[in-house]
Design a protein around this motif. Sequence first.
Motif, PDB file in Angstrom:
ATOM      1  N   GLU A 176       0.842  -1.196   0.000  1.00 30.99           N
ATOM      2  CA  GLU A 176       0.000   0.000   0.000  1.00 30.99           C
ATOM      3  C   GLU A 176       0.877   1.246   0.000  1.00 30.99           C
ATOM      4  N   ALA A 179       0.568   6.924   3.346  1.00 31.43           N
ATOM      5  CA  ALA A 179      -0.756   7.423   3.729  1.00 31.43           C
ATOM      6  C   ALA A 179      -1.170   8.653   2.932  1.00 31.43           C
ATOM      7  N   GLU A 180      -0.224   9.566   2.663  1.00 29.89           N
ATOM      8  CA  GLU A 180      -0.595  10.789   1.955  1.00 29.89           C
ATOM      9  C   GLU A 180      -0.968  10.532   0.507  1.00 29.89           C
ATOM     10  N   SER A 183      -4.570   8.867   0.707  1.00 34.27           N
ATOM     11  CA  SER A 183      -5.585   9.876   1.020  1.00 34.27           C
ATOM     12  C   SER A 183      -5.823  10.859  -0.121  1.00 34.27           C
TER      13      SER A 183
END
Length: 243
Positions: A176, A179-180, A183
């Motif tokens: 994955e 996170a940024e 998002s």
Amino acid sequence: MSDETERVAATPRGRRARTPNARGRASHSLDAVLAEAVALLDESGPQGLTIRALATRLGGGAASVYWYISGREELLDLAADSVLAGVHTAVADVRTADPIADLRTIATAMFDAIVDRPWLGAYAMRNTGAQPNSLSLYERIGEETLRLDLTPRQRFHATSAVVGFVIGTAADMGQEPPAEVVSGEVSREEYLGRATEQWRALDPASYPFIHHIVDEFAGHDDRDQFLAGLDLLLDGLRLRARR
């Protein structure tokens, strides 16, 4: 009733005889169970695959799932195996005059199946005793090495190297994103561009290799990178077979 109580009450894949008063067979099939398990894994990863969540998705109770599998670990193995069944079918008729070229085709098909499913790398060929399609795919790869002038040990090592490179690289590239990126705060290109600039700012005396390849990193394509690595591996195998 808890999942565990329902598991004990159900007959896992016919391992224990049913009594005349036992609940009737679940209306869905093992194929349906595995298809929904793969869908859950694709959506939520291994953490999202629970027996209760799967049963709810199938429209029944946990006992209806335990009819087909003994527990979550077997479910994960069989779900991974069901995906690799498609790979095995796709490459079953691959056969040219060049076994190295055929190995490349098979390895690439396997890579493509895994890279878009980050969960799959951890369970692919994890337990070939419970994964018949995985075993057949391993056999299919190994059979290509039988066409090369190698010893049994070299064939074993060659097959293991190809499988390990494919699964390891696909699992790594399928992780994955940060996170940024997930998002939407930054795009993948923006993230890589930022990482590239951080690399360029490193001291060349301390990081000569990083500075040597930073331009390649800046515009690299993950799949091209995999194919280049695979070619290096297979080129070495070709040279070994010629000795």
